[in-house]
Design an enzyme around this catalytic site. Structure first.
Site, PDB file in Angstrom:
ATOM      1  N   ASP A 192       0.918  -1.080  -0.098  1.00 40.50           N
ATOM      2  CA  ASP A 192       0.064  -0.051   0.060  1.00 40.50           C
ATOM      3  C   ASP A 192       1.096   1.190  -0.136  1.00 40.50           C
ATOM      4  O   ASP A 192       0.234   2.165  -0.083  1.00 40.50           O
ATOM      5  CB  ASP A 192      -0.870  -0.174   1.124  1.00 40.50           C
ATOM      6  CG  ASP A 192      -0.358  -0.156   2.510  1.00 40.50           C
ATOM      7  OD1 ASP A 192       0.889  -0.169   2.361  1.00 40.50           O
ATOM      8  OD2 ASP A 192      -1.188   0.033   3.633  1.00 40.50           O
ATOM      9  N   SER A 193       1.974   1.154  -0.049  1.00 46.13           N
ATOM     10  CA  SER A 193       3.157   2.186  -0.364  1.00 46.13           C
ATOM     11  C   SER A 193       2.622   2.937  -1.598  1.00 46.13           C
ATOM     12  O   SER A 193       3.130   3.774  -2.189  1.00 46.13           O
ATOM     13  CB  SER A 193       4.483   1.605  -0.180  1.00 46.13           C
ATOM     14  OG  SER A 193       4.639   0.668  -1.183  1.00 46.13           O
ATOM     15  N   GLU A 238       9.729  -4.150  10.049  1.00 41.78           N
ATOM     16  CA  GLU A 238      10.116  -2.856   9.414  1.00 41.78           C
ATOM     17  C   GLU A 238      10.702  -1.918  10.684  1.00 41.78           C
ATOM     18  O   GLU A 238      10.019  -1.792  11.947  1.00 41.78           O
ATOM     19  CB  GLU A 238       8.852  -2.206   9.068  1.00 41.78           C
ATOM     20  CG  GLU A 238       9.276  -0.791   8.480  1.00 41.78           C
ATOM     21  CD  GLU A 238       8.182  -0.152   7.259  1.00 41.78           C
ATOM     22  OE1 GLU A 238       7.336  -0.951   7.047  1.00 41.78           O
ATOM     23  OE2 GLU A 238       8.457   0.820   7.032  1.00 41.78           O
ATOM     24  N   GLU A 290      -0.723  -5.651   8.405  1.00 46.44           N
ATOM     25  CA  GLU A 290       0.122  -4.813   9.192  1.00 46.44           C
ATOM     26  C   GLU A 290      -0.589  -5.224  10.815  1.00 46.44           C
ATOM     27  O   GLU A 290      -1.770  -4.842  10.921  1.00 46.44           O
ATOM     28  CB  GLU A 290       0.022  -3.454   9.182  1.00 46.44           C
ATOM     29  CG  GLU A 290       0.799  -2.862   8.046  1.00 46.44           C
ATOM     30  CD  GLU A 290       1.342  -1.372   7.892  1.00 46.44           C
ATOM     31  OE1 GLU A 290       0.776  -0.826   8.635  1.00 46.44           O
ATOM     32  OE2 GLU A 290       1.459  -1.172   6.691  1.00 46.44           O
TER      33      GLU A 290
HETATM   34  O1  KIV Z   1       3.684  -0.942   1.610  1.00 49.34           O
HETATM   35  C1  KIV Z   1       4.736  -1.662   1.333  1.00 49.34           C
HETATM   36  O2  KIV Z   1       5.415  -1.429   0.714  1.00 49.34           O
HETATM   37  C2  KIV Z   1       5.300  -2.399   2.507  1.00 49.34           C
HETATM   38  C3  KIV Z   1       6.766  -2.822   2.315  1.00 49.34           C
HETATM   39  C4  KIV Z   1       7.445  -1.301   2.387  1.00 49.34           C
HETATM   40  C5  KIV Z   1       7.213  -3.559   3.372  1.00 49.34           C
HETATM   41  O3  KIV Z   1       4.607  -2.607   3.516  1.00 49.34           O
END
Ligand code: KIV
Length: 255
Positions: free
Chosen positions: A43-44, A180, A114
């Site tokens: 979700d980045s 993380e 998460e």
């Molecule tokens: O959303 C994401 O890209 C992530 C990674 C950075 C682990 O959770």
């Protein structure tokens, strides 16, 4: 090189697991051809691709749309899709419905959630329903508006909480977990405490594998996180290429 949730889990103690994010056809192709074992549609997506301030604004529709782009492109690699903000806290049937969309409409093979001990029961129920789950402990970007971005595992209390989070989701059946921004000296303790691969981001070398946002690795992010060492400068070389072409257009030497 085909990979699945089971094959990634089996890499613990054998060799480091290589994981990358991807959000569309070009990034999925690069990640797969570069040799990633696992591709995460993170979700980045929100802050890296869609111009959002963080991951909070990412919706299920956005995740399904981008996951489908990746899975249409790549069939031989484990593709994991992130569950967006809030979904895991809204009751199990909503959570299951969202996981079904990511698998059935998006084509993902697995989901990432998460959260730690408080979500272990939901994780166990998803695994029981046949959904491979990747965990995510340590710094949780979906909670950054409440808790900020800070290194995890700096105090004995925080280390005990991290261990509990990692152990509970491992017992619930995750096939691997992202860890993380955890203090590097504490990372080997977590890795030794769980039977599944720990996939670090900003957590040093004591993990079973590493994950990185592909735009950070390739130099497409204006200010990458401090732990990233970009392996390419694609933004810089792209801008230079466009300037060369623009000069040719202006001097009428481009076809
Ligand atoms: O959303 C994401 O890209 C992530 C990674 C950075 C682990 O959770």
């Amino acid at each position: 090189m085909k990979s699945t949730a089971r094959s990634v889990r089996a890499l613990k103690g054998v060799r480091p697991v290589v994981c990358l994010t991807a959000y569309d056809t070009p990034t999925a192709r690069m990640a797969a051809e570069g040799g990633a074992d696992l591709i995460l549609v993170g979700d980045s997506l929100g802050n890296v691709v869609l111009g959002l301030p963080d991951t909070v604004g990412v919706t299920m529709d956005m995740m399904v749309h981008h996951t489908a782009a990746v899975t249409r492109t790549i069939q031989d690699r484990l593709v994991v899709a992130d569950l967006p903000f809030g979904v895991a806290h809204e009751g199990f049937s909503k959570l299951l419905g969202c996981c079904r969309r990511l698998l059935q409409e998006g084509g993902a093979q697995a989901v990432k959630i998460e959260g730690g001990a408080t979500l272990a029961k939901s994780v166990a129920r998803l695994v029981d329903a046949g959904i491979p789950v990747m965990g995510h402990v340590g710094l949780l970007p979906q909670r950054s508006r409440a808790k900020g971005f800070r290194k995890q595992g700096l105090t004995p209390e925080d280390q005990a909480r991290l261990l509990e989070d990692a152990r509970s989701i491992a017992s619930a059946g995750v096939f691997s977990m992202v860890v993380e921004c955890v203090e590097a000296s504490f990372m080997p303790t977590i890795t030794a405490a769980v039977p599944v691969p720990t996939i670090g981001i900003g957590s040093g070398k004591g993990c079973d594998g590493q994950i990185i946002v592909i735009h950070d690795l390739l130099g497409l992010t204006p200010v990458p996180p401090p732990f990233v060492r970009p392996e390419a400068r694609l933004h810089r070389s792209g801008v230079a290429a466009i300037r060369r072409w623009a000069r040719k257009v202006r001097s009428r030497s481009s076809r």
